[in-house]
Design a protein around this motif. Structure first.
Motif, short mmCIF file in Angstrom:
data_model
loop_
_atom_site.label_atom_id
_atom_site.label_comp_id
_atom_site.label_asym_id
_atom_site.label_seq_id
_atom_site.Cartn_x
_atom_site.Cartn_y
_atom_site.Cartn_z
N ARG A 78 -2.58 6.17 7.25
CA ARG A 78 -2.93 6.53 5.87
C ARG A 78 -2.92 5.32 4.92
O ARG A 78 -3.64 5.31 3.93
N HIS A 79 -2.07 4.33 5.20
CA HIS A 79 -1.89 3.25 4.22
C HIS A 79 -2.28 1.86 4.70
O HIS A 79 -2.05 0.89 3.99
N THR A 118 0.84 -1.21 0.00
CA THR A 118 0.00 0.00 0.00
C THR A 118 0.87 1.26 0.00
O THR A 118 0.39 2.34 -0.30
N ALA A 119 2.15 1.11 0.36
CA ALA A 119 3.11 2.23 0.26
C ALA A 119 4.53 1.65 0.31
O ALA A 119 4.75 0.55 0.81
#
Ligand code: B12
Length: 233
Positions: free
Chosen positions: A209-210, A145-146
């Motif tokens: 956030r991720h 995801t990141a």
């Protein structure tokens, strides 16, 4: 009255242990700091300042490179021991970590790995000297995801920038960290988002956030039908 020492106090004790090549003492001091202040503060306020001071003393010739190596090994051991006893990941989403293609500096990545793990985040940490093609191979395989790319050696920063660009071109959210990216020249030529703050801030931001938290436990049906308690006269 007992007053716990401030995190900075441990830095002085670690430097004394480093000068004496007392590696087990470094681990014991980190355990003490962790017990009093927790793992976030131990990393940001004890480990990182100790690394900075030792790096400065080494470059000025005040201490030998052997002292720096000893501290690095002690920190790596401590972080590995803490990571080994973490429960498995509970959040959804994997964060991919890697150092630049020529970069042997992995301690900050390992610390971030520990802080993400302690927040229930799944991490895939490729470690030192990750070639661009290998980074992309891992990214395609795990679909993170990141991605966080770190580099601490300005002489090899351009290769690290290439890694960041490749990840961005693959359409993945990419962050970069470390002194290689301090120069405005590299910043202007690097897509992605800098992680300039503390490791705790970075771990918290990446986690929220991720990754997503585990689903809330379903409320117990018995609770719904429970009768209110009526006070007896
Ligand atoms: C430990 C260490 C090593 C160890 C690494 C062991 C390991 N497994 O990681 C070893 C011995 C291998 C090593 C090798 C070398 N090193 Co070295 N090393 C260090 C040292 C002491 C700590 C590195 C570190 O972890 N920094 C992390 C923190 C402490 O760095 P910071 O910049 O303050 O971080 C801030 C932000 O950038 C951010 N941040 C930094 N990293 C990250 C990562 C993430 C994920 C996030 C979220 C945030 C973040 O957080 C901080 C702000 O709160 C530094 C000193 C220093 N000040 O960094 C030198 C240092 C980076 N090394 C240096 C050098 C020169 C080298 C060598 C070239 C030496 C040589 N001649 O062989 C080689 C390079 C090898 C290579 N190709 O990569 C120089 C770089 C000089 C420069 N800036 O131009 C430094 C700065 C020492 C110095 N004062 O001269 N090193």
């Amino acid at each position: 009255m007992h007053v716990d020492p401030a995190p900075a106090t441990y830095v002085g004790t670690i430097l004394t242990a480093v000068r004496a090549f007392n590696q087990s003492r470094v681990g014991a001091v980190l355990d003490d700091a962790d017990g009093v202040h927790g793992v976030d503060a131990t990393i940001d306020e004890v480990i990182f300042p100790s690394l900075r001071v030792v790096g400065t003393f080494w470059s000025s010739g005040t201490i030998d490179v052997a002292h720096e190596h000893m501290l690095s090994t002690a920190v790596a051991r401590w972080v590995a021991a803490k990571s080994a006893v973490l429960p498995g990941p509970s959040r959804k989403g994997t964060i991919l970590l890697a150092a630049g293609p020529q970069d042997m500096h992995t301690l900050a990545l390992d610390c971030l790995d520990l802080l993400l793990g302690s927040r229930g985040v799944e991490v895939c940490n490729l470690g030192a000297q990750t070639p661009v093609a290998s980074l992309l191979l891992a990214a395609r395989s795990i679909n993170p995801t990141a991605v966080v790319l770190s580099s601490h050696t300005p002489t090899v920063a351009s290769q690290a920038v290439r890694s960041v660009k490749a990840v961005a071109e693959a359409g993945l959210p990419v962050y970069f960290a470390g002194s290689s990216f301090a120069s405005q020249f590299f910043r202007q030529n690097t897509p992605g988002v800098p992680l300039d703050g503390t490791l705790t801030e970075a771990a918290q931001m990446l986690a929220t956030r991720h990754t997503t938290p585990p689903p809330e436990p379903v409320s117990q049906p018995r609770d719904r039908f429970r009768q209110p308690v009526v006070a007896s006269a």
